[in-house]
Every structure is written in C-alpha cells, then in structure tokens.
Design a protein around this motif. Structure first.
Motif, PDB file in Angstrom:
ATOM      1  N   ALA A  49      21.042  21.703 -24.895  1.00 35.00           N
ATOM      2  CA  ALA A  49      20.983  22.787 -25.887  1.00 35.00           C
ATOM      3  C   ALA A  49      21.048  24.149 -25.196  1.00 35.00           C
ATOM      4  O   ALA A  49      20.075  24.907 -25.178  1.00 35.00           O
ATOM      5  N   GLY A  50      22.213  24.466 -24.654  1.00 37.55           N
ATOM      6  CA  GLY A  50      22.362  25.697 -23.894  1.00 37.55           C
ATOM      7  C   GLY A  50      22.305  26.963 -24.723  1.00 37.55           C
ATOM      8  O   GLY A  50      22.047  28.043 -24.193  1.00 37.55           O
ATOM      9  N   ALA A  51      22.535  26.862 -26.026  1.00 37.33           N
ATOM     10  CA  ALA A  51      22.460  28.057 -26.871  1.00 37.33           C
ATOM     11  C   ALA A  51      21.021  28.530 -27.023  1.00 37.33           C
ATOM     12  O   ALA A  51      20.783  29.695 -27.348  1.00 37.33           O
ATOM     13  N   ASP A  52      20.064  27.640 -26.826  1.00 38.46           N
ATOM     14  CA  ASP A  52      18.641  27.980 -26.873  1.00 38.46           C
ATOM     15  C   ASP A  52      18.112  28.037 -25.443  1.00 38.46           C
ATOM     16  O   ASP A  52      17.847  26.998 -24.826  1.00 38.46           O
ATOM     17  N   GLY A  53      17.964  29.257 -24.931  1.00 37.54           N
ATOM     18  CA  GLY A  53      17.562  29.423 -23.543  1.00 37.54           C
ATOM     19  C   GLY A  53      16.245  28.757 -23.191  1.00 37.54           C
ATOM     20  O   GLY A  53      16.025  28.363 -22.044  1.00 37.54           O
TER      21      GLY A  53
ATOM     22  N   GLY B 149      31.047  19.794 -22.058  1.00 37.53           N
ATOM     23  CA  GLY B 149      31.079  20.500 -20.783  1.00 37.53           C
ATOM     24  C   GLY B 149      30.109  21.666 -20.784  1.00 37.53           C
ATOM     25  O   GLY B 149      29.328  21.852 -21.725  1.00 37.53           O
ATOM     26  N   GLN B 150      30.151  22.476 -19.733  1.00 31.44           N
ATOM     27  CA  GLN B 150      29.231  23.614 -19.653  1.00 31.44           C
ATOM     28  C   GLN B 150      29.443  24.605 -20.794  1.00 31.44           C
ATOM     29  O   GLN B 150      28.486  25.071 -21.421  1.00 31.44           O
ATOM     30  N   SER B 151      30.698  24.906 -21.098  1.00 30.25           N
ATOM     31  CA  SER B 151      30.970  25.879 -22.159  1.00 30.25           C
ATOM     32  C   SER B 151      30.546  25.339 -23.518  1.00 30.25           C
ATOM     33  O   SER B 151      30.010  26.079 -24.350  1.00 30.25           O
ATOM     34  N   GLY B 152      30.755  24.054 -23.749  1.00 28.58           N
ATOM     35  CA  GLY B 152      30.347  23.456 -25.008  1.00 28.58           C
ATOM     36  C   GLY B 152      28.844  23.424 -25.160  1.00 28.58           C
ATOM     37  O   GLY B 152      28.309  23.679 -26.252  1.00 28.58           O
TER      38      GLY B 152
ATOM     39  N   TRP C 130      23.771  19.533 -14.289  1.00 29.02           N
ATOM     40  CA  TRP C 130      24.464  20.629 -14.968  1.00 29.02           C
ATOM     41  C   TRP C 130      25.829  20.922 -14.357  1.00 29.02           C
ATOM     42  O   TRP C 130      26.721  21.422 -15.045  1.00 29.02           O
ATOM     43  N   GLY C 131      25.992  20.607 -13.088  1.00 35.00           N
ATOM     44  CA  GLY C 131      27.243  20.923 -12.404  1.00 35.00           C
ATOM     45  C   GLY C 131      28.354  19.923 -12.639  1.00 35.00           C
ATOM     46  O   GLY C 131      29.485  20.127 -12.186  1.00 35.00           O
ATOM     47  N   LYS C 132      28.039  18.821 -13.324  1.00 34.11           N
ATOM     48  CA  LYS C 132      29.051  17.808 -13.606  1.00 34.11           C
ATOM     49  C   LYS C 132      29.506  17.955 -15.061  1.00 34.11           C
ATOM     50  O   LYS C 132      28.803  17.553 -15.985  1.00 34.11           O
TER      51      LYS C 132
ATOM     52  N   LEU D 105      23.940  27.722 -16.115  1.00 33.03           N
ATOM     53  CA  LEU D 105      24.577  26.561 -16.745  1.00 33.03           C
ATOM     54  C   LEU D 105      26.086  26.756 -16.794  1.00 33.03           C
ATOM     55  O   LEU D 105      26.853  25.808 -16.602  1.00 33.03           O
ATOM     56  N   LYS D 106      26.513  27.971 -17.023  1.00 32.70           N
ATOM     57  CA  LYS D 106      27.944  28.276 -17.062  1.00 32.70           C
ATOM     58  C   LYS D 106      28.581  28.126 -15.694  1.00 32.70           C
ATOM     59  O   LYS D 106      29.737  27.690 -15.571  1.00 32.70           O
ATOM     60  N   ASN D 107      27.819  28.475 -14.641  1.00 32.47           N
ATOM     61  CA  ASN D 107      28.342  28.388 -13.279  1.00 32.47           C
ATOM     62  C   ASN D 107      27.268  27.833 -12.342  1.00 32.47           C
ATOM     63  O   ASN D 107      26.630  28.573 -11.605  1.00 32.47           O
TER      64      ASN D 107
END
Length: 453
Positions: free
Chosen positions: A211-215, A270-273, A261-263, A430-432
């Motif tokens: 849930a990357g949208a929720d920090g 993926g990371q962006s999703g 997170w890097g895979k 998470l993005k990078n």
C-alpha cells in the motif's frame, strides 16, 4: 516500555498457534461471542455508569473509513442509547492535527478526536487544544489499563488520551489458496520470506500487495525490519532521534527492505503501481480474484482482518496470517493505537472518554473484528475468532513490555504527514529502492527539522 525477548517470543508463539488452529473458525462465528452475541458481546449489566445527556450533541473526529468507521459508529450508537446524546462521526484527513487546526480556526472543533500518534497528542496539548481527562475517565483507565498504556496518553504527567484501539503491526496475511497451489510455506526468517515470495511468483501470482499510497504502511515495513535487525536499544534511539537516519543501522535496514521492494515482479503493479494503492485496496487485491488474485500476501496489522472480511474472505480459511519473520536474532513485535482526546471540556465529551475506557465499549468493537484492545479487563471471548482472541490476549499478557510504532512517536510533520517527512521519503525509496544513501539523506534532513522544532 521495553519489549523483552520473553515477551516477543510469547506473542509470536500465540499468533503462530492461532494460525494453525483456526481453520474453520471464521469471522462470522457467533458462537464464540460473549453473552449477547449480536449486540457486540456486551455484558447484561453495564460496567460503567454514564450521565444522562438528553439533547446534547457530540461530534467525534477520526481518520477511520470503511469497516473501521462502521464498527466505531456501533460503539458511538451504544453511547447514544445509554446517554441520550446525539453523536455525529466527523471524517478527518491525515494529518489529523492539521485537520483539527482548520476546524478550531473556524470556531467549529469536534468535541472529541481520535489521535493515532502520541506525537499528535503532545501537539494538541502544546497548542492548548486538548483538555485533561476527567476523574471518571481516569478511574476507568486505572481500573482497566496498565500503567504503560496510560502513560502513552499522558503529557507532562497529565492524562489526556484514552487508548481505545491498539494494534499488532507485525503480521503478514496471505491468501490460503495461493499458498496451497504454489506449495508455499509460512516464513519464520526474512530469508524464508524472500524464498516464499519467489515460490508464489513462480506459481504465477505476484507475491506482495504493498500500500504505497499510504505512507504509514511503509513506515511499518521499515520499523519491523529495523527493530528485529538493529535491536530494541537502537530502535529507541532512532525513535527519539538520538542517532541520525544516516546511521549504518538504517542503511542495513533499507538495504534489506530493498530485497523485496527492489524486485518489480514481487509487487502488484510494480513499484509505480504500488504507489497508487491504498491500504484497503492492498488487502482487497490479496483476497479477491479467485485462484488468480493480484497478490498472494499483504503486510499489516491485525486490523487487516476487517478489510479481508469486506473482501468476503473467511478469516482462518481464506485469509491466514503469520508473524513478521525474524530479520535479526528475534522476530519483531510493533504495536500502535488510537487515543480519544477531548477538545471540549464538556460533560458529554468527558462521558465519552469514560465510556471508551470501559470494557463495554471495547467489547462492542471487538465482536466485529479488525480490532484489538489494550483493555486488560475486557472479556476476551468478545473477539469473533481465535486469531483475534489470541492476539488480544497476547497484547494484554505482555503488560508494559511492548514497542510502540516509531513513526507515531515522532513529531507529526515527520512521522505522520502525507507527502512529507518519513512518509514521503519511504515512498520515494519505494519508487527507487536502489538509492539507499539518498533515502537516508532525505530522512535525516526531514527528521532534523522536525525534531528541532
């Protein structure tokens, strides 16, 4: 409030046993509820006396949505029935301190706010918004809570917060069908978790929904790894910013986190999703889609059970759970919680704090699922299934031996604000995930400013 090795092992053992013994015991098992079943497990006689408040209006603000909001409103409904007060739930946005600030500036503050961070309680006190808990509320706290849980809600020795809702934030929930089809096993170590993720991926299902949208979910990932890997003393030091985020221990934790997170193939979208997925959606993605859900696992606290049930997953059958695996010598146990704080010193607001500190209020939400209470006198049979019952018992049995969520202890501008501080830095990471040094520099820059103020 130090987490001992004994306590951590005891909590993990209870959760592990629950996961094995729960099969067939779903969230709708009314037979497991306390007397009164459908009314939230309330005792026949109220445990606390409340004043009559006919004609009084009360507003309660919280950031809860979905099943959490619905279940909390059931608690508020019972308060209304007993007192005659008209209670309105006010949806708030993160950071709740900013939301409250705008309401107060407009001359329309809610009567009570549910604050998810000790740092937010301190801010509310420093700004002279918060009102001390009254004698009746403090009496319920002294009767039903350990000193550690009382102290988290206190500022300068004065009681302000009633920690109504707690959480075990060291759990990984998984789709039982996905694991069975893949031949995957519950992980006991971080290395095992990476192996399990690969096994799930090889079966044709993406391993994790993040849930990357929720920090805040990203801070929980970091905290579990850091507590297990760096140890309790370092955890306490970083929580207080006594060591910098550029410390080698932070580098080690971020490097470990990047192993998942890097895979790109390990994350749904993926990371962006992942950065577009909020917490409820992350659970939904794991437990909908039949044999081919978007992910096989999702990390988060016991409260994820409510979202899994919203996705029509039966707890213990479709949705199973195992403790966050050991990264270092010991597996982590991180707790969190939400405290009720009065913003108006009225008879009604104090009555609500008193009610929320009682066993009656805790048992109402406990019966709905997605909730764990630090109330040591609460009837544990109120929980609807063995997983939550045993997690709740373990929390109570731990007494004052626990570690509270690190980001929740920080100034809210660093540990609890969307688009800023730790939330933003970990979203960028998470993005990078290759940029460990950059993430450390970003974290330390934000922390230095926040703790200085």
């Amino acid at each position: 409030m130090r987490t001992t090795l004994r306590t951590r092992k005891a909590v993990l053992a209870v959760i592990a046993v629950s996961a094995l013994t729960l099969a067939g015991c779903g969230g709708s098992d009314d037979g497991d509820k306390a007397d009164g079943g459908s009314d939230g497990g309330k005792k026949s006689a109220p445990s606390v006396e409340l004043p009559k408040l006919d004609g009084e209006k009360l507003e309660v603000a919280a950031v809860w949505t979905g099943p959490e909001q619905k279940n909390f409103e059931k608690v508020l409904d019972e308060f209304s029935k007993r007192t005659g007060a008209e209670v309105t739930f006010v949806p708030a946005q993160d950071p709740i301190v900013n939301f409250l600030g705008s309401k107060i500036a407009g001359g329309d503050p809610p009567d009570v706010a549910m604050l998810p961070q000790p740092g937010a309680i301190k801010q509310a006190v420093d700004k002279k918004w918060a009102k001390p808990a009254g004698a009746a509320a403090k009496a319920q706290l002294e009767k039903n809570y350990t000193k550690g849980w009382q102290d988290i809600g206190a500022v300068g020795g004065e009681q302000y917060g009633v920690y109504f809702k707690a959480a075990n934030k060291s759990l990984i929930w998984y789709n039982a069908t996905v694991f069975e089809n893949a031949g995957a096993e519950e992980a006991k170590t971080w290395k095992d978790l990476v192996t399990t993720a690969q096994t799930v991926y090889d079966s044709g299902v993406t391993p994790f929904s993040v849930a990357g949208a929720d920090g805040w979910t990203l801070t929980d990932w970091f905290e579990n790894i850091y507590l297990s890997q760096a140890g309790p003393e370092k955890y306490d030091q970083l929580a207080k910013h006594e060591i910098k985020w550029t410390d080698p221990s932070v580098k080690q934790a971020l490097t470990t986190l990047a192993e998942i997170w890097g895979k790109k193939d390990f994350l749904a979208g993926g990371q962006s999703g992942a950065l577009q997925v909020d917490f409820p959606k992350s659970v939904e993605q794991t437990f909908t889609g039949g044999d081919q859900p978007k992910s096989g696992m999702v990390f988060e606290g016991d409260f994820a059970a409510a979202n899994a049930q919203e996705a029509k997953a039966e707890i213990g059958k479709d949705a199973k759970v195992f403790p966050f695996p050991a990264v270092g010598a010991d597996a982590p146990v991180v707790t969190g919680g939400d405290a009720a704080v009065a913003l108006k010193d009225s008879k009604a607001s104090q009555a609500l704090l008193t009610f929320l500190a009682s066993t009656d209020a805790a048992e109402i939400w406990a019966a709905q699922g997605g909730f764990v209470s630090p109330n040591k006198e609460m009837d544990q049979s109120a929980y609807p299934n063995d997983v939550l019952r045993d997690i709740g018992k373990a929390l109570v049995d731990a007494g004052d031996d626990f570690r509270f969520d690190m980001s929740d202890q920080a100034p809210q501008v660093f540990g609890g604000t969307p688009g800023k501080g730790e939330w933003k830095a970990l979203q960028d990471f998470l993005k990078n995930p290759k940029d460990v040094a950059g993430a450390q520099k970003q974290l330390e820059s934000a922390a230095a400013k926040a703790y200085k103020n």
